[in-house]
Design a protein around this motif. Structure first.
Motif, PDB file in Angstrom:
ATOM      1  N   ASP A  36       0.855  -1.175   0.000  1.00 28.97           N
ATOM      2  CA  ASP A  36       0.000   0.000   0.000  1.00 28.97           C
ATOM      3  C   ASP A  36       0.890   1.223   0.000  1.00 28.97           C
ATOM      4  O   ASP A  36       1.471   1.556   1.005  1.00 28.97           O
ATOM      5  CB  ASP A  36      -0.890  -0.001   1.244  1.00 28.97           C
ATOM      6  CG  ASP A  36      -1.833   1.172   1.254  1.00 28.97           C
ATOM      7  OD1 ASP A  36      -1.905   1.870   0.247  1.00 28.97           O
ATOM      8  OD2 ASP A  36      -2.482   1.359   2.278  1.00 28.97           O
ATOM      9  N   HIS A  43      -5.374  -0.632   4.426  1.00 31.44           N
ATOM     10  CA  HIS A  43      -5.190  -2.042   4.130  1.00 31.44           C
ATOM     11  C   HIS A  43      -3.843  -2.505   4.627  1.00 31.44           C
ATOM     12  O   HIS A  43      -3.229  -3.324   4.014  1.00 31.44           O
ATOM     13  CB  HIS A  43      -5.317  -2.350   2.639  1.00 31.44           C
ATOM     14  CG  HIS A  43      -6.537  -1.798   2.035  1.00 31.44           C
ATOM     15  ND1 HIS A  43      -7.778  -2.346   2.219  1.00 31.44           N
ATOM     16  CD2 HIS A  43      -6.738  -0.704   1.280  1.00 31.44           C
ATOM     17  CE1 HIS A  43      -8.672  -1.626   1.583  1.00 31.44           C
ATOM     18  NE2 HIS A  43      -8.064  -0.631   1.015  1.00 31.44           N
ATOM     19  N   SER A  74       2.032  -6.329  -0.466  1.00 35.41           N
ATOM     20  CA  SER A  74       1.278  -6.333  -1.715  1.00 35.41           C
ATOM     21  C   SER A  74       1.739  -7.421  -2.640  1.00 35.41           C
ATOM     22  O   SER A  74       2.868  -7.805  -2.628  1.00 35.41           O
ATOM     23  CB  SER A  74       1.446  -4.977  -2.383  1.00 35.41           C
ATOM     24  OG  SER A  74       1.057  -5.018  -3.710  1.00 35.41           O
ATOM     25  N   TRP A 333     -13.825  -9.235  -1.460  1.00 33.90           N
ATOM     26  CA  TRP A 333     -12.666  -8.354  -1.290  1.00 33.90           C
ATOM     27  C   TRP A 333     -12.254  -8.263   0.176  1.00 33.90           C
ATOM     28  O   TRP A 333     -11.066  -8.396   0.515  1.00 33.90           O
ATOM     29  CB  TRP A 333     -13.034  -6.975  -1.849  1.00 33.90           C
ATOM     30  CG  TRP A 333     -12.051  -5.884  -1.578  1.00 33.90           C
ATOM     31  CD1 TRP A 333     -10.780  -5.774  -2.053  1.00 33.90           C
ATOM     32  CD2 TRP A 333     -12.287  -4.717  -0.778  1.00 33.90           C
ATOM     33  NE1 TRP A 333     -10.203  -4.611  -1.593  1.00 33.90           N
ATOM     34  CE2 TRP A 333     -11.115  -3.935  -0.811  1.00 33.90           C
ATOM     35  CE3 TRP A 333     -13.379  -4.257  -0.043  1.00 33.90           C
ATOM     36  CZ2 TRP A 333     -10.997  -2.715  -0.134  1.00 33.90           C
ATOM     37  CZ3 TRP A 333     -13.273  -3.040   0.629  1.00 33.90           C
ATOM     38  CH2 TRP A 333     -12.095  -2.295   0.583  1.00 33.90           C
ATOM     39  N   ARG A 337      -8.817  -9.840   2.100  1.00 37.92           N
ATOM     40  CA  ARG A 337      -7.935  -9.014   2.920  1.00 37.92           C
ATOM     41  C   ARG A 337      -7.762  -9.611   4.304  1.00 37.92           C
ATOM     42  O   ARG A 337      -6.652  -9.718   4.827  1.00 37.92           O
ATOM     43  CB  ARG A 337      -8.509  -7.604   3.023  1.00 37.92           C
ATOM     44  CG  ARG A 337      -8.367  -6.771   1.768  1.00 37.92           C
ATOM     45  CD  ARG A 337      -9.054  -5.436   1.930  1.00 37.92           C
ATOM     46  NE  ARG A 337      -8.637  -4.756   3.143  1.00 37.92           N
ATOM     47  CZ  ARG A 337      -9.296  -3.750   3.703  1.00 37.92           C
ATOM     48  NH1 ARG A 337     -10.411  -3.300   3.146  1.00 37.92           N
ATOM     49  NH2 ARG A 337      -8.842  -3.173   4.800  1.00 37.92           N
ATOM     50  N   SER A 341      -4.296 -11.667   6.238  1.00 36.55           N
ATOM     51  CA  SER A 341      -3.686 -11.262   7.503  1.00 36.55           C
ATOM     52  C   SER A 341      -3.786 -12.342   8.568  1.00 36.55           C
ATOM     53  O   SER A 341      -3.052 -12.314   9.549  1.00 36.55           O
ATOM     54  CB  SER A 341      -4.338  -9.972   8.006  1.00 36.55           C
ATOM     55  OG  SER A 341      -5.700 -10.187   8.337  1.00 36.55           O
ATOM     56  N   ILE A 399      -7.980  -7.739  -6.228  1.00 32.11           N
ATOM     57  CA  ILE A 399      -7.334  -8.505  -5.159  1.00 32.11           C
ATOM     58  C   ILE A 399      -7.138  -9.956  -5.581  1.00 32.11           C
ATOM     59  O   ILE A 399      -6.161 -10.608  -5.173  1.00 32.11           O
ATOM     60  CB  ILE A 399      -8.097  -8.397  -3.827  1.00 32.11           C
ATOM     61  CG1 ILE A 399      -7.185  -8.845  -2.673  1.00 32.11           C
ATOM     62  CG2 ILE A 399      -9.393  -9.199  -3.840  1.00 32.11           C
ATOM     63  CD1 ILE A 399      -7.739  -8.558  -1.300  1.00 32.11           C
ATOM     64  N   GLU A 465      -7.605   0.874  -5.193  1.00 34.39           N
ATOM     65  CA  GLU A 465      -7.215  -0.535  -5.227  1.00 34.39           C
ATOM     66  C   GLU A 465      -6.389  -0.837  -6.477  1.00 34.39           C
ATOM     67  O   GLU A 465      -5.398  -1.564  -6.415  1.00 34.39           O
ATOM     68  CB  GLU A 465      -8.464  -1.419  -5.196  1.00 34.39           C
ATOM     69  CG  GLU A 465      -9.147  -1.481  -3.851  1.00 34.39           C
ATOM     70  CD  GLU A 465      -8.252  -2.086  -2.788  1.00 34.39           C
ATOM     71  OE1 GLU A 465      -7.861  -3.258  -2.924  1.00 34.39           O
ATOM     72  OE2 GLU A 465      -7.939  -1.381  -1.818  1.00 34.39           O
TER      73      GLU A 465
END
Length: 488
Positions: A36, A43, A74, A333, A337, A341, A399, A465
């Motif tokens: 990012d 994000h 990313s 989406w 994300r 994580s 994504i 995005e």
């Protein structure tokens, strides 16, 4: 994006199993996590759950100052240099489409919405502009103010040289005026401040939290705004927590439970967890994502449903069996994300299925546009096409491209993202330069109306995005971090 069908008195009007490796993360697959380049709190989650604040270090104030040029993991170009080329046909078309979007945003949209839609006399933002660019005087919603703060914060991080910081501060003054004496958000009020709704609306609370995170991401009043957000989150949890998970907006049995506001609470929680030391934000994100995986998905179709009884059972009777194509993409989406994580390939499998549902049943192939609504059996309910589902389709495919584990899957996602961007740009053919149509009818013709302020949030989020995926060549390039690779 509220539904216009189920229990209208309770909902404010706005508003085939795939191989998991085919477009996302599969067991044993390798996923690249994106960088990012300056997106602040929106994000910044690295592989394995490591947050960007842990990489940047420093106290809350220095974290927020550095959030202006914040980087995140990313699967954009820096990772793909070691895993796949960025010169595929679909990827090249994606860069071309991004250039067109960015030019339109910087030269037309932001100059319009940063001036004509800003109420300098009474504060806040106008909800609509006419085709001549005149503001429409209507009651103000808290959600729109939070969205506008986000939009101008992201505009700054994208490199627009307009008065973004002044607009964020202008929005903050208005946003805080929506917090009532009881500590909860007032959903709707007149221009002079008269409260028009006193009910608890989780959707508006989510966007107030989201707007506060956006402001902190620019370095604004970090400690005070973070404390305000934590207090608001605490009140919501203390008074409106559902006994199983998530939230209820009224006494047991008095209202249906809704997935949509939970989606935006997840979005806000993911934003806050990247800039705050408070572990409650991550816990909130986990609670909502797990609730989605367990309760929101129809096991027979794989589609995400919208309305539930008090025990989180799906409502099967029309109109409560609503399926929204735009929300299939938007939840996908968010789940990807979150799944990155938390190292959760199951979230990716569900997300890939949501995208498949959206593409197979929710797109009009003749017009190339996402439908507004489907029935529970995935037949078409409303065949017109609003603007916002097109933006969510972009985000889902971007994504998916970023996390694809094969050249073939990446190329397929890139091509679909390009298709979705081209569909979105049709809405920009509006009489007012920088405005947009909100609807296109079943014949492919725009439905003439005023242009809606709240859609800027959808548009700029989708553009951002794409910007995070490709090398934009703007000022954010200097802030790029080396991306990490998540292995499942």
């Amino acid at each position: 994006m509220g539904s216009d069908t189920m229990a209208r008195a309770q909902i404010e009007p706005a508003q085939e199993e795939q191989d998991p490796r085919a477009g996302g993360l599969g067991c044993g697959g390798i996923a690249a996590v994106r960088v990012d380049r300056g997106k602040g709190p929106f994000h910044g989650v690295l592989a394995g759950g490591q947050r960007e604040r842990d990489v940047i270090g420093g106290d809350g104030g220095s974290r927020a100052r550095q959030a202006r040029g914040r980087c995140r993991a990313s699967s954009s170009r820096s990772v793909r240099d070691g895993t796949r080329g960025f010169g595929m046909m679909g990827s090249h078309a994606l860069e071309v489409e991004f250039s067109l979007l960015r030019q339109w945003l910087f030269e037309q949209a932001l100059p319009l919405w940063s001036t004509a839609a800003v109420d300098r006399r009474s504060g806040g933002f106008f909800e609509w502009l006419t085709e001549d660019g005149a503001p429409v005087e209507e009651p103000r919603r808290a959600r729109v103010t939070g969205r506008q703060i986000y939009s101008f914060a992201i505009a700054e991080q994208l490199g627009w040289d307009g008065p973004t910081r002044d607009l964020v501060r202008h929005g903050l003054v208005s946003l805080e005026s929506f917090i009532g004496t009881n500590g909860f958000v007032v959903p709707l009020k007149t221009v002079d401040g008269t409260v028009l709704r006193h009910d608890f609306d989780l959707y508006d609370h989510a966007f107030v939290l989201f707007g506060l995170a956006a402001a902190v991401g620019t370095g604004e009043q970090c400690a005070r705004l973070e404390a305000l957000a934590e207090q608001l989150r605490g009140r919501i949890q203390a008074h409106f927590a559902h006994p199983v998970a998530g939230f209820q907006e009224g006494p047991r049995g008095s209202v249906v439970l809704k997935a949509n506001p939970h989606m935006h609470m997840l979005e806000a929680a993911l934003a806050w967890e990247t800039i705050s030391d408070d572990p409650a934000w991550g816990a909130l994100a986990d609670e909502i994502a797990e609730l989605c995986l367990e309760k929101f998905i129809d096991p027979e179709t794989g589609a995400l449903r919208e309305f539930f009884d008090h025990d989180w059972n799906r409502i099967e009777e029309a109109p409560g069996d609503l399926v929204e194509p735009g929300h299939q993409f938007e939840w996908a989406w968010l789940l990807k994300r979150w799944g990155l994580s938390r190292n959760r390939p199951d979230a990716f499998r569900v997300a890939d299925r949501l995208i498949a549902v959206g593409e197979q049943y929710g797109i009009c192939r003749e017009r190339g546009l996402a439908y507004n609504e489907l029935n529970g059996d995935l037949s078409i309910r409303i065949g017109t096409s609003r603007l916002w589902p097109q933006t969510e389709r972009i985000k889902a495919h971007v994504i998916s491209y970023a996390t694809a584990v094969s050249e073939q899957a990446a190329e397929a996602s890139a091509r679909l993202a390009v298709e979705a961007i081209r569909a979105l740009r049709r809405y920009f053919e509006y009489p007012l330069r920088g405005g947009w149509h909100e609807y296109i009818d079943v014949e492919g013709r725009p439905i003439r109306n005023n242009t809606r302020t709240s859609s800027l949030y959808h548009i700029i989020c989708a553009i951002s995005e794409v910007a995070d995926l490709i090398d934009t060549g703007n000022a954010r390039r200097q802030h790029r971090q080396v991306a990490r690779v998540a292995s499942f």
